[in-house]
Enzyme design. Structure first.
Site, mmCIF file in Angstrom:
data_model
loop_
_atom_site.group_PDB
_atom_site.id
_atom_site.type_symbol
_atom_site.label_atom_id
_atom_site.label_comp_id
_atom_site.label_asym_id
_atom_site.label_seq_id
_atom_site.Cartn_x
_atom_site.Cartn_y
_atom_site.Cartn_z
ATOM 1 N N VAL A 183 1.269 -3.725 3.755
ATOM 2 C CA VAL A 183 1.269 -5.033 4.429
ATOM 3 C C VAL A 183 2.509 -5.881 4.132
ATOM 4 C CG1 VAL A 183 -1.233 -5.284 4.814
ATOM 5 C CG2 VAL A 183 -0.210 -6.124 2.683
ATOM 6 N N TYR B 47 -4.109 -2.577 -9.959
ATOM 7 C CA TYR B 47 -3.930 -2.389 -8.502
ATOM 8 C C TYR B 47 -2.975 -3.444 -7.922
ATOM 9 C CZ TYR B 47 -5.204 -2.602 -3.533
ATOM 10 O OH TYR B 47 -5.155 -2.651 -2.159
ATOM 11 N N TYR C 267 -4.432 3.569 8.208
ATOM 12 C CA TYR C 267 -5.799 3.027 8.375
ATOM 13 C C TYR C 267 -6.345 3.348 9.760
ATOM 14 C CZ TYR C 267 -3.381 0.639 4.688
ATOM 15 O OH TYR C 267 -2.593 0.377 3.611
ATOM 16 N N SER D 189 0.795 -1.237 0.000
ATOM 17 C CA SER D 189 0.000 0.000 0.000
ATOM 18 C C SER D 189 0.826 1.285 0.000
ATOM 19 C CB SER D 189 -0.947 0.018 1.190
ATOM 20 O OG SER D 189 -1.988 -0.902 0.965
ATOM 21 N N LYS E 14 0.325 3.378 -2.900
ATOM 22 C CA LYS E 14 -0.849 4.257 -3.012
ATOM 23 C C LYS E 14 -0.458 5.725 -2.915
ATOM 24 C CE LYS E 14 -3.703 0.461 -1.312
ATOM 25 N NZ LYS E 14 -4.433 -0.136 -0.178
HETATM 26 N N1 GLN Z 1 -2.421 -5.312 -1.867
HETATM 27 C C1 GLN Z 1 -2.866 -5.264 -0.513
HETATM 28 C C2 GLN Z 1 -4.354 -5.551 -0.414
HETATM 29 O O1 GLN Z 1 -5.070 -5.175 -1.260
HETATM 30 C C3 GLN Z 1 -2.546 -3.928 0.054
HETATM 31 C C4 GLN Z 1 -2.982 -3.763 1.482
HETATM 32 C C5 GLN Z 1 -2.023 -2.998 2.329
HETATM 33 O O2 GLN Z 1 -0.831 -2.898 2.076
HETATM 34 N N2 GLN Z 1 -2.542 -2.505 3.434
HETATM 35 O O3 GLN Z 1 -4.848 -6.161 0.467
#
Ligand code: GLN
Length: 309
Positions: free
Chosen positions: A261, A191, A243, A64, A67
């Site tokens: 993650v 994505y 988050y 993420s 992003k």
């Molecule tokens: N690719 C991961 C997902 O969609 C990204 C989530 C993350 O890094 N928090 O679950």
């Protein structure tokens, strides 16, 4: 102020000793194979120095953290029109939650939760084939880091594609509300691939320099985004970058940051430094457990905070 050249190796040594490392993200099978003992940290200062310790040159899945790249690109593409399709409030919910989407008519709370990032990806797909959109995002990461060896780990992308049922649900739900222009599987394909970009702490810290330097690359002076846009991206990182753990992270660490993650975190000290840390074990909010602790200790040692002069 403490000397980074001493602080970082000491921090890496301290983190190597800890046994409370959290759990790797095994909901993506390929990430479940990563050794939880890994720990790396790199700091790119706006004066051009880079200081690193531990496994700072080993690549990991940025997940993420990508992003931040996609948000920056989408704002460049459509500007403030983006905010008609994505909010900018903390969600207070897990990164992959679907619960708010029904009440809020398929408009995700912010660009950093999965739903929001899928909409941002849909924006980047407009006028492109998925392959081109992935290439554009990857080249942007390479450009920011000044390193064209950065790649997408296709095994991680395939692993997530095979198991990403929640993301499929989010994308389909938003499609039903008219908030996806492309077929869900196309937006999701892009994505998964941008989440699967692999970078080292050193590369990631380099890629964040423009945010630490008012939107400009401090090495070349070239503008990446306006100073105002850099401030706004940082505001979103502070309020939404972790988050439902964003408030706690701001309380404990006090700098804008984006987690993934894969266990990475990119943190920015405006005017001073771009920091990347990596430890694959996650806490209960899906943020790197030791990465957060290391950033808290580093910020304290260096007296870095956006809430203090
Ligand atoms: N690719 C991961 C997902 O969609 C990204 C989530 C993350 O890094 N928090 O679950």
């Amino acid at each position: 102020m403490a000397d980074l050249e001493e602080v970082l190796p000491a921090l890496a040594a301290e983190m190597a000793e800890r046994t409370d490392r959290g759990d790797v993200a095994n909901y993506i099978p390929q990430l479940g194979k990563i050794d939880p003992q890994r720990f790396g940290i790199a700091v790119a200062l706006t004066d051009g120095r880079v200081v690193a310790a531990g496994d700072a040159d080993e690549t990991f899945s940025i997940q993420s953290i990508s992003k931040m790249f996609t948000l920056t690109l989408a704002l460049g593409k459509v500007g403030d029109a983006l905010w008609r399709r994505v909010g900018r409030e903390p969600s207070g919910n897990p990164f992959n939650s679907i619960v708010q989407l029904e009440n809020e008519q398929g408009i995700p709370r912010n660009p950093f939760i999965n739903a929001g990032a899928i909409v941002v990806t849909d924006v980047l797909l407009a006028g492109h084939q998925p392959r081109e959109a992935i290439g554009e995002i990857l080249r942007f990461a390479q450009f920011l880091a000044d390193d064209d060896t950065i790649i997408v780990d296709r095994e991680v992308a395939a692993s997530e594609q095979a198991t990403g049922f929640r993301n499929v649900a989010l994308a389909n739900y938003m499609k039903a509300f008219g908030n996806l222009q492309h077929a869900p599987e196309l937006a999701l394909g892009v994505y998964y691939h941008h989440c699967a970009i692999a970078m080292s702490c050193r590369q990631l810290a380099m890629s964040g320099r423009f945010l630490a330097h008012g939107g400009r690359n401090p090495a070349t002076g070239h503008s990446v985004v306006s100073a105002e846009r850099a401030r706004r991206i940082l505001a979103l990182m502070l309020t939404c970058g972790h988050y439902d753990g964003s408030g706690d992270f701001a309380f404990r660490v006090g700098i804008p940051a984006k987690s993934g993650v894969g266990g990475g975190i990119l943190g920015i000290v405006p005017g001073v430094a771009s920091i990347a840390v990596w430890s694959p074990g996650l806490n209960e909010n899906g943020n790197s457990r030791l990465g957060s602790i290391a950033l808290e200790k580093l910020a304290r040692a260096m007296n870095w905070s956006v809430f203090a002069p």
